[in-house]
Scaffold this active site. Structure first.
Site, PDB file in Angstrom:
ATOM      1  N   ASP A 217      15.551 -14.839   9.874  1.00 31.78           N
ATOM      2  CA  ASP A 217      15.287 -14.610   8.467  1.00 31.78           C
ATOM      3  C   ASP A 217      16.623 -13.987   7.453  1.00 31.78           C
ATOM      4  OD1 ASP A 217      14.028 -13.122   7.014  1.00 31.78           O
ATOM      5  OD2 ASP A 217      13.210 -11.206   7.742  1.00 31.78           O
TER       6      ASP A 217
ATOM      7  N   ASP B 162      27.000 -11.841  13.701  1.00 30.82           N
ATOM      8  CA  ASP B 162      28.352 -11.265  12.701  1.00 30.82           C
ATOM      9  C   ASP B 162      29.056 -12.387  12.598  1.00 30.82           C
ATOM     10  OD1 ASP B 162      28.710 -11.026  15.365  1.00 30.82           O
ATOM     11  OD2 ASP B 162      29.704  -9.305  15.768  1.00 30.82           O
TER      12      ASP B 162
ATOM     13  N   TYR C  73       9.992  -8.072  15.160  1.00 29.95           N
ATOM     14  CA  TYR C  73       9.118  -8.429  13.969  1.00 29.95           C
ATOM     15  C   TYR C  73       7.984  -8.211  14.798  1.00 29.95           C
ATOM     16  CZ  TYR C  73      12.467  -9.519  10.866  1.00 29.95           C
ATOM     17  OH  TYR C  73      13.882  -9.492  10.527  1.00 29.95           O
TER      18      TYR C  73
ATOM     19  N   ASP D  84      18.610 -15.996   4.219  1.00 27.73           N
ATOM     20  CA  ASP D  84      18.776 -15.144   2.781  1.00 27.73           C
ATOM     21  C   ASP D  84      20.613 -15.678   2.056  1.00 27.73           C
ATOM     22  OD1 ASP D  84      16.240 -14.939   1.343  1.00 27.73           O
ATOM     23  OD2 ASP D  84      16.260 -13.148   1.937  1.00 27.73           O
TER      24      ASP D  84
ATOM     25  N   LYS E 140      23.691 -13.161  19.795  1.00 27.93           N
ATOM     26  CA  LYS E 140      24.028 -11.516  20.284  1.00 27.93           C
ATOM     27  C   LYS E 140      24.329 -11.990  21.673  1.00 27.93           C
ATOM     28  CE  LYS E 140      26.239  -8.729  18.640  1.00 27.93           C
ATOM     29  NZ  LYS E 140      27.572  -8.507  17.333  1.00 27.93           N
TER      30      LYS E 140
END
Ligand code: NAD
Length: 354
Positions: free
Chosen positions: A245, A221, A142, A249, A189
């Site tokens: 992030d 994943d 980000y 959620d 990952k």
């Protein structure tokens, strides 16, 4: 008498309604523990754009940086969604940067009284869901170099992390795991990404200094699947900015009640930024029906992490649990035989239990 200065940024939409109830509860805590909380309101977000043209005026940022702690309601709304103009969310990024809060802590806890609100089956929930996601907040993709080619035919974003940036977040993960059920999961990952491989290397090196903590790693994943299949396996999860992030959620949805979940953003100092995870809920603003519990529980986190008042934090969490057990509900979590109450009344009930 101990005194703490708290900068309050109520913000927009339901922000002022829910922060008012959190302050009500905080003041009761102050009476009980003989501590004075000086709460002073500053503008941020849409309201600050309207008044000054700037979502985070210097006066607000300076007050937050110099406060003992910051309580934020929420910012934003359709009024400020115009393309090209200043955006209320810029206040959040400016606050994180200015206050140097580089980790975000989000607990996801399913209250047993609210299990029916969760989209997961009872047989999954009955094992209990009580996890914390620790997310790196000021680095990664980000904040990396990004760009769009002049012809608009390609674009790129880059992820970069330094060793100190990763270490300080992982260290916080171990701190939390130590105070909880002593299990820490790194989400990465590492089969694809070089940054993830660096996170993994540091994570397992640091784990050697914490032999009492059970550690494991999951690819992001797989972690996203495990969160819905078997969330009770998790205690503390630590991860990078973008993975955190998304997963936080997802985890909040497991609880089924966005109005219940608090968060904290912390750096090296004891000053932290505390806020509910929900937004400004423009659809219900001003109706006295918003759930104030997420903001009240954010104050509990403030007491625990900024003021070292764990007993007072426990008091608030117990008061919220008792209130639910007695059947009191705001509209977002109501069921057939509940006692439906509004925002202010909910604040009164919880405050009275402190
Ligand atoms: P939202 O969280 O505001 O609302 C989503 C849904 O949940 C709505 O139906 C709302 O009524 C309900 N809801 C949220 N909080 C509730 C509460 N405490 N009690 C009862 N119901 C509640 O998300 P959104 O609609 O995507 O965003 C609305 C605005 O909030 C946008 O401008 C967005 O940018 C902003 N936002 C701000 C923050 C923040 O300040 N940290 C976070 C998320 C969204």
């Amino acid at each position: 008498m101990k005194e703490y200065n708290i900068a309050v940024l109520s913000g927009d939409g339901i922000g002022p309604e829910v922060t008012a109830e959190a302050i009500k509860v905080l003041n009761k805590v102050g009476e009980k523990y003989d501590v004075k909380f000086n709460c002073k309101e500053y503008i941020a977000g849409g309201i600050a754009i309207d008044k000054t043209g700037n979502p985070l005026p210097d006066e607000t940022l300076n007050a937050c940086v110099n406060a003992d702690s910051v309580l934020l309601g929420a910012v934003g709304g359709p009024k400020w969604d115009k393309a090209g103009g200043p955006r209320p969310e810029q206040a959040l990024l400016g606050l994180r940067k200015g206050m140097e809060v580089y980790t975000n802590i989000r607990p996801a806890h399913v209250f047993k009284e609210l299990q029916a609100a969760s989209p997961l089956k009872d047989e999954i929930l009955k094992r209990g869901v009580d996890l914390v996601i620790i997310r790196e907040l000021t680095g990664g993709i980000y904040f990396g170099k990004s760009g769009l080619a002049e012809d608009g035919q390609s674009a790129f974003d880059t992820e970069e992390y330094s060793v100190p940036e990763i270490r300080r977040v992982i260290e916080r993960g171990f701190d939390f795991a130590k105070k909880r059920r002593k299990k820490l999961t790194l989400v990465n990952k590492a089969n694809i990404m070089e940054t993830s491989r660096l996170w993994r290397k540091l994570f397992f090196e640091m784990a050697e200094d914490h032999p009492d903590i059970e550690v494991n790693e999951l690819y992001v994943d797989n972690a996203s699947m495990q969160l819905v299949m078997n969330p009770s396996q998790f205690d503390v999860i630590v991860t990078s900015n973008m993975f955190g992030d998304i997963l936080s959620d997802e985890a909040s949805m497991i609880t089924g009640s966005i109005g219940m979940l608090p968060s904290a953003s912390l750096g090296d100092s004891s000053n932290g930024l505390y806020e509910p995870i929900h937004g400004t809920a423009p659809d219900i603003a001003g109706l006295d029906i918003a759930n104030p519990m997420a903001t009240i529980l954010s104050v509990a986190m403030m007491l625990r992490y900024s003021f070292d008042m764990a007993d007072a934090a426990d008091d608030i969490e117990r008061a919220v649990g008792e209130t639910l057990a007695e059947g009191y509900r705001t509209a977002d979590i109501q069921n057939d035989d509940c006692k439906l109450v509004g925002t202010k009344k909910m604040g009164d009930i919880i405050a009275a239990k402190i």
